[in-house]
Scaffold this active site. Structure first.
Site, short mmCIF file in Angstrom:
data_model
loop_
_atom_site.label_atom_id
_atom_site.label_comp_id
_atom_site.label_asym_id
_atom_site.label_seq_id
_atom_site.Cartn_x
_atom_site.Cartn_y
_atom_site.Cartn_z
CB CYS A 2 4.51 -25.85 -53.40
SG CYS A 2 4.53 -26.92 -51.99
CG ASP A 104 10.11 -26.86 -45.07
OD1 ASP A 104 9.22 -27.30 -45.44
OD2 ASP A 104 11.04 -26.08 -45.74
#
EC number: 6.3.5.4
Length: 679
Positions: A2, A104
């Site tokens: 990201c 995660d």
């Protein structure tokens, strides 16, 4: 993977414009086109934002970052992947933790709350960069993975700390200064950068394996920079030189397989980059063996037989029954995408390989793949580059007579003649500061320090004055830890220096994350799993390079997977053909030079000296200029064009306005629906 961003005000009563946070996410839309989020703690003057590429937990609402825990004591924005997170998550649940997402990333909040920063970091495995705000301590922590696979930049204005995954994210903030520093300009021209630095004044990188923390205290910033991990080779006498080499061969095989298996974990398909080298072929071979489905393999081909590796890649793809995708590139088209590539790299590139990788990630995206595994890191761990052998021959082979070393050195120069002037220096270039600290000037730095003879004259007068007493080699050496060099074998020292400079500043930036994420594509370098790396650091030097064969242990560990031609083949550096080797490519480069290196363009930027630029082209075109010098000058020309492109894109352009326009274009607006998840 990201893009992250944030602002931390020195005055906690000063609110942060939520649309500014969204704009900072929008300018890195390419890193996370699947959605965005932002979050503020208004009473604390802090705000984060996040552009999301969905790979683990595809539920956009549940996994939207930034994350904040239920009592608003912790806020997190994260870029990257944590492997082995399922085991950690299960252990935390057994301790009473309650998870709200399948992401995660969420493990950071629970681990930090229970164990603190250092104990948490020891458990994190993968490639990551994240920002964590601790409300109780009123401290912002900026954390980067051990090798610097994921980027993280920061700067300070008069009033705040601004951070982000890319420089353009910082520049989207209207208070952030956008100008070259003299030293930053110089290092752009010579390729190698000072670890932790950028081309721009007062803009820094979090170093690999470091945590930079900002705590507000009595109206001032208390700033700490703590290293939590480092490249730590044994001292020379501690190497187990008499150990059975099969122990290392088996250990590498087991740990690399584990690293590959972990990196096949995703909620989307995972492919592989495939060149003609041992590294990517090993990754494809292990991935194919561990997967129930054929692996998609992506290869870059060049229209020059000297540089093209597709024949071996095809052989490997056929052997593993991979679904093979080949992108063939002509030399001239690489310069057609040079400017756009630099908008993503945010630094100059010496070779158009960076452009080729940018175009390849575009093709990966076009066939709806978001994740590929790559072979980066293998040469760093197993001594694959020609510069390592050169340093070993010169400084680390007392047991071999001078004639034998000279013979091997001559063979090395002959087999790597294409890369002389880039991967290997044309002439010896020594630096006093490096000699004093390392014991010699590592061969990996020599070709770039040698570019100083051109860079000294190329910078404009105001920068010449500022650089009058500047020593680029010393600036680099001053960032090294003497404790990690003292008493080490020369090969270990050479690898340490490369990992600290060329790996992080080149391989993982303009050859890695920045051109991969330019097209929303996550790269996973399995060789840089730190469990494998720590094992590899302990392989004795004579087994990393044995009988003049580089990466000996890795070759033997992967012998059953590799085609025979590749098993026996010497390391071939993966590069695009330099401009002077192809007339069409040279003319394509000249078109860019005419645009960016004209007297008018040079006068507007104030970066380069017009006469020195003209003199360098004249030297390149001189009839007695040999190929090795042309390779070096090609690199410098790319850098000259590069600094001018960067000036146009990030200094002359109104970046805050550009970010606002992009947010409007994508329809990204600050509203309650896009606040991050409560955890």
């Amino acid at each position: 993977m990201c893009g992250i961003a944030g602002v931390f005000n020195l005055d906690p009563t000063q609110s942060i414009d939520p649309q500014l946070l969204v704009n900072m996410a929008a300018i890195q839309h390419h890193r996370g086109p699947d959605g965005f989020g932002y979050r503020r703690i208004e009473s604390k003057g802090i705000g984060f934002s996040h552009a999301r590429l969905s790979i683990i937990d595809l539920n956009e609402q549940r996994a939207r970052q930034p994350f904040m825990n239920s009592d608003e004591q912790l806020m997190l924005t994260h870029n990257g992947e944590f492997y082995d997170y399922a085991r950690i998550r299960a252990d935390l649940v057994a301790q009473g933790a309650r998870f709200q997402s399948k992401s995660d990333s969420e493990i950071v909040l629970h681990l930090y709350q229970r164990q603190g920063m250092q104990a948490m970091l020891e458990q994190l495995r993968g490639e990551f960069a994240f920002a964590l705000y601790d409300n109780k301590e009123d401290t912002l922590h900026l954390v980067r993975d051990r090798f610097g696979i994921k980027p993280l930049y920061y700067t300070q204005t008069q009033d705040e700390v601004v951070f982000g995954s890319e420089l353009k994210v910082l520049f989207a903030h209207p208070k952030v200064k956008r100008q070259f520093s003299s030293a930053g300009l110089y290092h752009q021209l010579i390729q190698v950068m000072v670890p932790g630095s950028t081309a721009f004044a007062d803009v820094h990188q979090v170093k690999p394996g470091h945590v930079v923390s900002f705590k507000r205290q009595n109206g001032q910033w208390q700033i700490t920079d703590n290293r939590y991990w480092d490249v730590n080779f044994p001292r020379a006498e501690e190497h187990q030189n008499d150990a059975d080499e099969q122990l290392y061969i088996q250990g590498v095989r087991e740990k690399l397989l584990e690293a590959v298996q972990l990196r096949l974990t995703a909620d989307v398909p995972v492919g592989c980059y495939l060149s003609g080298g041992i590294d990517s072929c090993a990754i494809l071979g292990l991935s194919s063996a561990a997967s129930q489905q054929p692996i998609k393999a992506f290869t870059i081909g060049f229209d020059s037989d000297d540089y093209d590796e597709t024949p071996i890649a095809k052989e490997m793809a056929e052997a593993t029954q991979a679904d093979h995708h080949i992108m063939s590139l002509s030399g001239d088209e690489l310069y057609s995408h040079f400017e756009r590539t630099l908008w993503h790299t945010e630094r100059t590139i010496y070779n158009t390989l960076g452009v080729a990788k940018y175009l390849m990630s575009q093709q990966v995206n076009d066939v709806n793949y978001k994740v590929v595994m790559t072979g980066e890191g293998s040469d760093e761990l197993f001594a694959g580059y020609p510069s390592f052998r050169n340093d070993l021959f010169l400084y680390g082979m007392d047991e071999v007579d001078a004639d034998e070393r000279a013979k091997w050195q001559s063979m090395l120069q002959k087999t790597n003649k294409l890369f002389k002037g880039a991967m290997l220096s044309r002439n010896e270039c020594r630096n006093e500061a490096l000699e004093s600290l390392v014991g010699f000037t590592p061969s990996c730095l020599q070709p770039w320090l040698a570019c100083g003879e051109f860079a000294d004259g190329l910078v404009a007068e105001q920068h010449k004055t500022a650089l009058a007493d500047y020593d680029a080699g010393k600036a680099i050496a001053d960032t090294f830890d003497n404790d990690m060099l003292a008493g080490r074998h020369p090969l270990d020292k050479a690898q340490y220096v490369w990992i600290k400079t060329m790996l992080e500043g080149q391989i993982l930036t303009w050859g890695g994350d920045r051109v991969d994420m330019a097209n929303s594509m996550e790269a996973r370098p399995a060789f840089l799993d730190h469990h494998l790396a720590e094992f590899a650091f302990n392989i004795p030097p004579h087994l990393r390079i044995k009988d003049n064969k580089e990466k000996y242990v890795l070759r033997e560990a992967m012998k059953g997977l590799l085609p025979e031609t590749l098993y026996k083949r010497e390391k071939f550096a993966f590069m695009a053909p330099p401009a002077h080797t192809d007339e069409k490519k040279w003319q394509a480069m000249k078109q860019l030079a005419d645009k960016y290196l004209s007297d008018e363009a040079l006068a507007q930027s104030g970066l380069l000296d017009p006469q020195a630029v003209a003199d360098l082209f004249a030297l390149h075109d001189a009839p007695d200029t040999d190929d090795a010098l042309k390779v070096q000058l090609d690199a410098v020309i790319n850098h000259m064009i590069g600094v001018q492109v960067l000036h146009q894109q990030f200094v002359a352009t109104d970046v805050p306005q550009q970010a606002a326009q992009l947010a409007q274009h994508y329809g990204w607006r600050a509203d309650d629906a896009h606040q991050g998840a409560q955890i």
